[in-house]
Enzyme design. Sequence first.
Site, short mmCIF file in Angstrom:
data_model
loop_
_atom_site.label_atom_id
_atom_site.label_comp_id
_atom_site.label_asym_id
_atom_site.label_seq_id
_atom_site.Cartn_x
_atom_site.Cartn_y
_atom_site.Cartn_z
N ARG A 1 0.81 -1.22 0.00
CA ARG A 1 0.00 0.00 0.00
C ARG A 1 0.85 1.27 0.00
O ARG A 1 0.55 2.23 -0.73
CB ARG A 1 -0.94 -0.01 1.22
CG ARG A 1 -1.90 1.19 1.25
CD ARG A 1 -2.84 1.11 2.43
NE ARG A 1 -2.13 1.18 3.70
CZ ARG A 1 -2.68 1.00 4.88
NH1 ARG A 1 -3.95 0.70 4.97
NH2 ARG A 1 -1.97 1.09 6.00
N VAL B 1 -4.19 8.73 0.44
CA VAL B 1 -3.54 9.58 1.44
C VAL B 1 -2.20 10.01 0.85
O VAL B 1 -1.33 9.17 0.61
CB VAL B 1 -3.34 8.84 2.77
CG1 VAL B 1 -2.66 9.74 3.78
CG2 VAL B 1 -4.68 8.35 3.32
N LEU B 2 -2.05 11.29 0.61
CA LEU B 2 -0.87 11.78 -0.11
C LEU B 2 0.41 11.54 0.68
O LEU B 2 0.42 11.54 1.91
CB LEU B 2 -1.03 13.26 -0.41
CG LEU B 2 -2.20 13.63 -1.32
CD1 LEU B 2 -2.30 15.15 -1.47
CD2 LEU B 2 -2.06 12.96 -2.69
N ASN C 1 -8.44 19.01 2.69
CA ASN C 1 -9.16 17.74 2.55
C ASN C 1 -10.54 17.86 3.17
O ASN C 1 -10.72 18.52 4.20
CB ASN C 1 -8.38 16.61 3.24
CG ASN C 1 -9.09 15.27 3.13
OD1 ASN C 1 -9.43 14.82 2.04
ND2 ASN C 1 -9.33 14.62 4.26
N HIS D 1 -13.52 15.74 4.97
CA HIS D 1 -13.81 14.47 5.64
C HIS D 1 -15.25 14.47 6.12
O HIS D 1 -15.71 15.47 6.71
CB HIS D 1 -12.87 14.26 6.84
CG HIS D 1 -13.05 12.93 7.50
ND1 HIS D 1 -12.61 11.76 6.93
CD2 HIS D 1 -13.66 12.58 8.67
CE1 HIS D 1 -12.92 10.74 7.72
NE2 HIS D 1 -13.56 11.22 8.78
N GLU E 1 -21.41 19.35 3.11
CA GLU E 1 -20.12 19.13 2.47
C GLU E 1 -19.95 20.11 1.32
O GLU E 1 -18.87 20.69 1.13
CB GLU E 1 -20.02 17.70 1.94
CG GLU E 1 -19.92 16.63 3.00
CD GLU E 1 -19.74 15.24 2.39
OE1 GLU E 1 -19.74 15.13 1.16
OE2 GLU E 1 -19.59 14.28 3.16
#
Length: 213
Positions: free
Chosen positions: A77, A108-109, A123, A125, A195
């Site tokens: 990963r 996930v950078l 980001n 969430h 959002e």
Amino acid sequence: MKVLKTAVLVSGGGTNLQALIDYQIAQGDSCPYEIVCVISDSKKAFALERAAKAGIPSAICSPYAVMGEEVAKASDRDTKRLAVSNAMLEACEKYGAEAIVEAGCLTVLAGDILKKYENRIINLHPALLPKFGGVGMFGHHVHEAVIAAGEKESGCTIHIADGGCDTGKILIQKKVPVMPDDTPDTLYARIAPKEHEAIVEGLCMLAEMTLQK
């Protein structure tokens, strides 16, 4: 008027990308940002169709696309995460992006992209961080966990991305009540409009912070 040239990272349907596009169109020359590219870590993301319809260039940076199928299958990963992040960095630089919005992007950078765009990546969430963040907490998994925990409220968070999973300085939070009979679908339906508000507000805030420097 100087605008913040922005790359939007996506993985799925792109409803939050659409909110950003709609705001940019509605505001016209007074919009503080310009979406210069849409980058997906999945070739199947409907967000790519939204980008095409809006005339925004896009790039696919899935593990298979950037590593090749055999190498990607054999990689762990973290290796795939870094390869995808590096490809996303190349795409951002190609289109002259000055900032990045992760709008439902599941990668996930990692690596140089975090240094290049330090404090210029936000980001979204779908919960009230620091609760219900971290590995595996995305989409309906978040809403299921919120309901299972008996929470009375949930919502969404816009934060600065710093390389951790759902960590970094919180900029905006929007709250909604959790109803006794909620399902993950009904809770999501209540959070989704928040959002869309939050991601636009977050990018406008980032533009203000960045362009003042």
